[in-house]
Design a protein around this motif. Sequence first.
Motif, mmCIF file in Angstrom:
data_model
loop_
_atom_site.group_PDB
_atom_site.id
_atom_site.type_symbol
_atom_site.label_atom_id
_atom_site.label_comp_id
_atom_site.label_asym_id
_atom_site.label_seq_id
_atom_site.Cartn_x
_atom_site.Cartn_y
_atom_site.Cartn_z
ATOM 1 N N GLY A 1 0.751 -1.338 0.118
ATOM 2 C CA GLY A 1 -0.162 0.010 -0.146
ATOM 3 C C GLY A 1 0.778 1.271 0.016
ATOM 4 N N GLN A 2 2.087 1.039 -0.076
ATOM 5 C CA GLN A 2 2.900 2.371 -0.047
ATOM 6 C C GLN A 2 3.530 2.466 -1.427
ATOM 7 O OE1 GLN A 2 4.812 3.934 2.901
ATOM 8 N NE2 GLN A 2 2.939 3.548 4.105
ATOM 9 N N ASP A 3 3.533 3.987 -1.994
ATOM 10 C CA ASP A 3 3.988 4.097 -3.208
ATOM 11 C C ASP A 3 5.570 4.270 -3.209
ATOM 12 O OD1 ASP A 3 1.663 3.896 -4.448
ATOM 13 O OD2 ASP A 3 1.392 6.013 -4.565
ATOM 14 N N GLN A 4 6.384 3.767 -3.839
ATOM 15 C CA GLN A 4 8.059 3.729 -3.655
ATOM 16 C C GLN A 4 8.438 4.043 -5.048
ATOM 17 O OE1 GLN A 4 9.466 0.908 -1.149
ATOM 18 N NE2 GLN A 4 7.446 0.369 -0.250
ATOM 19 N N MET A 5 9.713 4.343 -5.144
ATOM 20 C CA MET A 5 10.548 4.602 -6.316
ATOM 21 C C MET A 5 11.996 3.703 -6.369
ATOM 22 S SD MET A 5 11.428 7.658 -9.062
ATOM 23 C CE MET A 5 11.564 8.720 -7.707
ATOM 24 N N HIS A 6 12.452 2.896 -7.379
ATOM 25 C CA HIS A 6 13.661 2.529 -7.414
ATOM 26 C C HIS A 6 14.427 3.268 -8.347
ATOM 27 C CE1 HIS A 6 16.744 -0.623 -7.473
ATOM 28 N NE2 HIS A 6 16.699 -0.328 -8.641
ATOM 29 N N ARG A 7 15.506 3.667 -7.987
ATOM 30 C CA ARG A 7 16.443 4.503 -9.052
ATOM 31 C C ARG A 7 17.745 3.916 -9.287
ATOM 32 N NH1 ARG A 7 19.611 9.091 -9.505
ATOM 33 N NH2 ARG A 7 19.212 10.167 -11.593
ATOM 34 N N GLU A 8 18.131 3.691 -10.283
ATOM 35 C CA GLU A 8 19.406 3.164 -10.541
ATOM 36 C C GLU A 8 20.064 3.386 -11.648
ATOM 37 O OE1 GLU A 8 20.559 -1.724 -11.588
ATOM 38 O OE2 GLU A 8 19.031 -1.440 -9.870
ATOM 39 N N ILE A 9 21.442 3.446 -11.832
ATOM 40 C CA ILE A 9 22.501 3.429 -12.899
ATOM 41 C C ILE A 9 22.786 2.144 -13.158
ATOM 42 C CG2 ILE A 9 24.521 4.398 -13.907
ATOM 43 C CD1 ILE A 9 24.082 6.916 -11.849
ATOM 44 N N SER A 10 22.471 1.329 -14.227
ATOM 45 C CA SER A 10 22.548 0.009 -14.651
ATOM 46 C C SER A 10 23.664 0.062 -15.663
ATOM 47 C CB SER A 10 21.455 -0.574 -15.062
ATOM 48 O OG SER A 10 20.456 -0.741 -13.904
ATOM 49 N N ARG A 11 24.538 -1.063 -15.459
ATOM 50 C CA ARG A 11 25.752 -1.024 -16.145
ATOM 51 C C ARG A 11 25.537 -2.460 -17.305
ATOM 52 N NH1 ARG A 11 27.796 1.916 -12.506
ATOM 53 N NH2 ARG A 11 28.096 0.285 -11.209
ATOM 54 N N PHE A 12 25.476 -2.213 -18.374
ATOM 55 C CA PHE A 12 25.517 -3.439 -19.302
ATOM 56 C C PHE A 12 26.619 -3.910 -20.110
ATOM 57 C CE2 PHE A 12 21.446 -1.538 -18.508
ATOM 58 C CZ PHE A 12 20.455 -2.415 -18.101
ATOM 59 N N ARG A 13 26.742 -5.108 -20.740
ATOM 60 C CA ARG A 13 27.856 -5.262 -21.442
ATOM 61 C C ARG A 13 27.318 -6.438 -22.376
ATOM 62 N NH1 ARG A 13 31.161 -8.249 -17.879
ATOM 63 N NH2 ARG A 13 30.111 -10.023 -18.270
ATOM 64 N N LYS A 14 27.833 -6.287 -23.621
ATOM 65 C CA LYS A 14 27.575 -7.276 -24.733
ATOM 66 C C LYS A 14 28.562 -8.267 -24.938
ATOM 67 C CE LYS A 14 25.924 -5.539 -28.666
ATOM 68 N NZ LYS A 14 25.999 -5.049 -30.115
ATOM 69 N N GLU A 15 27.982 -9.564 -24.827
ATOM 70 C CA GLU A 15 28.710 -11.061 -24.858
ATOM 71 C C GLU A 15 28.137 -11.665 -26.029
ATOM 72 O OE1 GLU A 15 29.451 -13.117 -21.381
ATOM 73 O OE2 GLU A 15 30.427 -11.503 -20.315
ATOM 74 N N ASP A 16 29.017 -12.043 -27.147
ATOM 75 C CA ASP A 16 28.795 -12.871 -28.256
ATOM 76 C C ASP A 16 27.100 -12.325 -28.738
ATOM 77 O OD1 ASP A 16 30.751 -14.553 -27.863
ATOM 78 O OD2 ASP A 16 29.553 -15.590 -26.277
ATOM 79 N N GLY A 17 27.410 -10.707 -29.029
ATOM 80 C CA GLY A 17 25.794 -10.373 -29.496
ATOM 81 C C GLY A 17 24.810 -10.345 -28.481
ATOM 82 N N ARG A 18 25.002 -10.458 -27.158
ATOM 83 C CA ARG A 18 23.927 -10.687 -26.442
ATOM 84 C C ARG A 18 24.016 -9.470 -25.034
ATOM 85 N NH1 ARG A 18 22.851 -14.822 -22.292
ATOM 86 N NH2 ARG A 18 20.666 -14.416 -21.697
ATOM 87 N N TRP A 19 23.162 -8.677 -24.954
ATOM 88 C CA TRP A 19 23.386 -7.768 -23.783
ATOM 89 C C TRP A 19 22.940 -8.351 -22.436
ATOM 90 C CZ3 TRP A 19 25.627 -3.302 -24.135
ATOM 91 C CH2 TRP A 19 25.950 -2.695 -25.321
ATOM 92 N N LEU A 20 23.848 -8.072 -21.496
ATOM 93 C CA LEU A 20 23.581 -8.806 -20.279
ATOM 94 C C LEU A 20 23.841 -7.481 -19.245
ATOM 95 C CD1 LEU A 20 25.937 -11.719 -20.660
ATOM 96 C CD2 LEU A 20 23.504 -11.792 -20.509
#
Length: 160
Positions: free
Chosen positions: A103-122
């Motif tokens: 019942g509580q409104d919340q927010m998740h904020r993030e700076i996410s890092r991604f890497r491509k391996e064999d053509g696939r983002w992770l």
Amino acid sequence: MTTCPCGSGKALDACCGPLLAGALAPTAEALMRSRYSAYALGNIAYVAATHAPEAMEGFDQAASEEMARKVKWKGLTIEATEGGGEGDETGTVTFSARFSMGGQDQMHREISRFRKEDGRWLYVDGDTNPPVEQRRVEKIGRNDPCPCGSGKKYKKCCGA
């Protein structure tokens, strides 16, 4: 037509649906959006499958599944992207995700890092709830030149 939870405004089948079904994300942002949709739809297996190997060490799939049952996701906002394009090998996506839990409104904020391996983002890792840069406002004095560019003093122009 089911609208995609990621907030793109597109149908799920034309947006994150194909990625959730196994298609490769073309960009880091597309992967981020599909991971949000997976959380919103309770598809935690997809979230786990899109983690880089080193990110799996701290990932508790059972706890994530339990959380997904308790959370009502309300929206995703992509705030910034850096790199992460089709020709890139790495990228970052800054986002905020709104949700309600208990019942509580919340927010998740993030700076996410991604890497491509064999053509696939992770997903590699992220900084949760990073500080937000404060907006600076410069005060205009009455006798300063007007910021509109008229050449007049502020008090005789926009400040009148």
